[in-house]
Design a protein around this motif. Structure first.
Motif, PDB file in Angstrom:
ATOM      1  N   ASN A  62      -2.622  -1.770   7.142  1.00 13.45           N
ATOM      2  CA  ASN A  62      -2.706  -0.702   5.858  1.00 13.45           C
ATOM      3  C   ASN A  62      -3.934  -1.027   5.123  1.00 13.45           C
ATOM      4  O   ASN A  62      -3.970  -2.036   4.410  1.00 13.45           O
ATOM      5  CB  ASN A  62      -1.578  -0.906   4.823  1.00 13.45           C
ATOM      6  N   ASP A  76      -4.192   3.947   7.521  1.00 12.01           N
ATOM      7  CA  ASP A  76      -4.507   2.750   7.951  1.00 12.01           C
ATOM      8  C   ASP A  76      -5.829   2.224   8.498  1.00 12.01           C
ATOM      9  O   ASP A  76      -6.366   3.311   9.244  1.00 12.01           O
ATOM     10  CB  ASP A  76      -3.188   2.429   9.036  1.00 12.01           C
ATOM     11  N   GLY A 120       0.895  -1.190  -0.239  1.00 11.68           N
ATOM     12  CA  GLY A 120       0.087  -0.174  -0.094  1.00 11.68           C
ATOM     13  C   GLY A 120       0.778   1.183   0.036  1.00 11.68           C
ATOM     14  O   GLY A 120       0.602   2.297   1.043  1.00 11.68           O
ATOM     15  N   ALA A 172       0.286   6.065  11.059  1.00 15.65           N
ATOM     16  CA  ALA A 172      -0.887   5.129  10.577  1.00 15.65           C
ATOM     17  C   ALA A 172      -2.094   6.160   9.928  1.00 15.65           C
ATOM     18  O   ALA A 172      -2.649   5.853   9.034  1.00 15.65           O
ATOM     19  CB  ALA A 172      -1.345   4.491  11.749  1.00 15.65           C
ATOM     20  N   SER A 197      -4.503   0.214  13.905  1.00 21.24           N
ATOM     21  CA  SER A 197      -3.014   0.149  14.588  1.00 21.24           C
ATOM     22  C   SER A 197      -2.936  -0.403  15.947  1.00 21.24           C
ATOM     23  O   SER A 197      -3.424   0.025  16.887  1.00 21.24           O
ATOM     24  CB  SER A 197      -2.402   1.706  14.577  1.00 21.24           C
ATOM     25  N   GLN A 212      -1.600   7.744   6.911  1.00 19.45           N
ATOM     26  CA  GLN A 212      -1.343   6.544   5.556  1.00 19.45           C
ATOM     27  C   GLN A 212      -2.865   5.997   5.452  1.00 19.45           C
ATOM     28  O   GLN A 212      -2.962   5.035   4.521  1.00 19.45           O
ATOM     29  CB  GLN A 212      -0.244   5.590   5.928  1.00 19.45           C
ATOM     30  N   ALA A 229       6.727   5.135  10.453  1.00 23.98           N
ATOM     31  CA  ALA A 229       5.421   4.216  10.170  1.00 23.98           C
ATOM     32  C   ALA A 229       5.571   3.521  11.325  1.00 23.98           C
ATOM     33  O   ALA A 229       6.463   3.098  12.081  1.00 23.98           O
ATOM     34  CB  ALA A 229       6.052   3.614   8.968  1.00 23.98           C
TER      35      ALA A 229
END
Lengths: 284, 252
Positions: free
Chosen positions: B113, B103, B85, B98, B106, B101, B92
């Motif tokens: 992701n 996500d 991804g 997270a 987490s 991005q 990260a």
């Protein structure tokens, strides 16, 4: 028999057949062997005695290095007739699974006839007929991998019979299957032999099986150590011991009964070699 | 096990179709599966389902290979969700990174992701679709038909010197030998378990090394079997050439 003239009326005629897989070691050391048409010959001997090498020569799977070998009237050293020879002399090998070309029983049995020039209809008809002969009629559509070892070996036998051979060589064909499978295969071999009058050369470690043959050939260190009727060969414990073998159970039982004084020492040729013979000898 | 070789006796349009057409269709379908994304991929999957229904081999048989490699598919999905991804962001693994991005989840050092998971799902669907198509081909095509189909497809290449017969037979024999080799692999795993303990109870690295050790006996066994099979085939009149077979046989 086949189209060609059979040498001296013999199904197999071997003279001085020699073979070496590696330089300096002879695996066959001048084998002489005559087999009459329709005869059931058991070839016995310990591992490494040259039985399988001889069997592969019978089917021209190995190139002849020395000597002469004629099977069903065909010279195994003649490259022009090798395919004719392979049709005339079928082979059933030890491991039934490693002979399956197709997972569908009917397809597997039809493989040989197709290779020998049969069209689709003829190949299927030959497969159906051969499966019927080994007691597997109606198995054409079955998955070969779901069959028992004995059934798979009968499929392998049917695959050979579908090619209508004159000589069938079974190379330790019962060594990887259970007693029931062995009995099924033995019955199937007996049935087609009676029906077709084919010659059978059965390479085996099974002494009970050898005791039922017309003739027993003992191989030892790449040579034919003895050849004769089971009643003569299988009672010669010194010979069998030299060849790394042991006498059939019936012979050992009879010898033990002789030693224990239960039965009188038998005259030469009178010692039973099969279980049925032992029962007859004991019960009259 | 049988999913890889088992022909299912039935009467369906797929069973009746020529093997060469099915093989060509398989290649086209695989290309579509690989090229399609999003809704197009779902449409291709619907097409696969329609073919499975048309084949009358049963859903269980059609999905058998997918079930057989379920753990492999789970690993693909997980690896993509964890590591796929887009480029990794600085920091990260932290909640801030997270969130930046996109996500989905987490949990401490483990960051799932969302785009990676979507990418993983796409790969899984593609692999599963190809497996189902392969299963449909083998379930509706007898091994001999498969060999003949390969022979027909490769025939044009024969004119430029390719030896067609060995390739066609190799395909058929490979398909029918898979169950035998899988069973043998299992026996070798059992033998290893008896002597060395259960490999599945070890860490990932040691387990991986144990599985690599399996390769040697499996390859040796495969070569031995191949050798025995080739001898058996030769004994039954098979020859490695494209010449017409003997026409003087007893069956003719």
């Amino acid at each position: 028999m086949v189209e060609g003239e059979i040498a001296g009326g013999l199904a197999v005629r071997a003279r001085g057949v020699r073979h070496s897989y590696v330089r300096g070691r002879e695996d066959l050391r001048g084998v002489d062997l005559d087999v009459a048409p329709g005869e059931l010959v058991a070839v016995i001997g310990e591992n490494g005695s040259g039985k399988t090498t001889l069997a592969r020569h019978l089917n021209a799977l190995l190139a002849l290095q020395a000597g002469s070998l004629t099977v069903a009237g065909l010279d195994t050293a003649d490259p022009a007739r090798v395919w004719e020879l392979r049709r005339a002399c079928g082979m059933v090998f030890q491991n039934p699974e490693n002979q399956l070309v197709s997972s569908v029983v009917g397809e597997d049995v039809a493989f040989g006839p197709r290779n020998f020039g049969a069209d689709e209809g003829q190949a299927r008809a030959a497969a159906r007929r051969a499966l019927g002969e080994v007691g597997l009629a109606g198995f054409e559509r079955r998955d070969a991998h779901t069959l028992s070892g004995g059934q798979q070996q009968r499929v392998a036998l049917a695959a050979v019979l579908a090619c209508e051979p004159d000589v069938v060589v079974l190379d330790e064909a019962t060594s990887m299957i259970d007693p029931r499978g062995r009995d099924e295969l033995t019955r199937a071999v007996e049935a087609f032999r009676c029906e077709r009058g084919a010659t059978v050369i059965w390479i085996t470690h099974d002494m009970e099986l050898a005791a039922r043959a017309d003739r027993v050939v003992v191989m030892c260190a790449g040579e034919v150590a003895a050849s004769g009727a089971p009643a003569d060969v299988l009672v010669d414990e010194a010979l069998l011991s030299r060849a790394g073998l042991e006498a059939p159970l019936a012979v050992r039982t009879w010898r033990a009964l002789e030693d224990a004084g239960v039965v009188a020492p038998s005259a030469p040729g009178a010692c039973p070699v099969t279980t049925e013979g032992l029962v007859r000898a004991l019960c009259g | 096990m049988r999913a890889l070789s088992g022909y299912v006796w039935a009467d369906s349009p797929l069973h009746r179709a020529p093997a060469a057409a099915k093989l060509a269709g398989l290649l086209v379908c695989v290309a579509l599966v690989v090229a399609a994304r999003g809704w197009a991929l779902l449409a291709v999957c619907a097409g696969c389902a329609a073919l499975a229904a048309l084949s009358r081999v049963g859903w269980r048989r059609a999905l058998q290979p997918v079930w057989a490699m379920r753990w492999f598919l789970v690993v693909i999905l997980a690896m993509n969700a964890l590591f796929g991804g887009g480029p990794a962001l600085a920091g990260a693994g932290t909640p801030a990174a997270a969130a930046a991005q996109g996500d989905a989840l987490s949990l401490g050092p483990v960051v799932l992701n969302a785009s990676g998971a979507a990418q993983g799902a796409t790969v899984v669907v593609r692999v599963a679709a190809v497996a189902v198509l392969g299963a449909l081909l083998t379930a509706t095509t007898r091994p001999q038909q498969l060999i003949d189909g390969v022979r027909v497809l490769l025939a044009p290449l024969g004119r430029v010197g390719l030896s067609v017969e060995p390739v066609a037979l190799a395909v058929g024999v490979t398909v029918q030998f898979v169950p035998t080799l899988l069973r043998e692999s299992r026996q070798i795993i059992w033998a290893q378990r008896i002597r060395c303990g259960d490999v599945s109870s070890r860490g990932i690295l040691r387990r991986a090394v144990s599985y690599v050790r399996l390769l040697v006996p499996i390859f040796v066994s495969a070569f031995r079997r191949a050798d025995e099979l080739s001898v058996a085939m030769e004994a039954r009149g098979y020859r490695l050439d494209d010449e017409p077979r003997a026409r003087k046989g007893r069956h003719s």
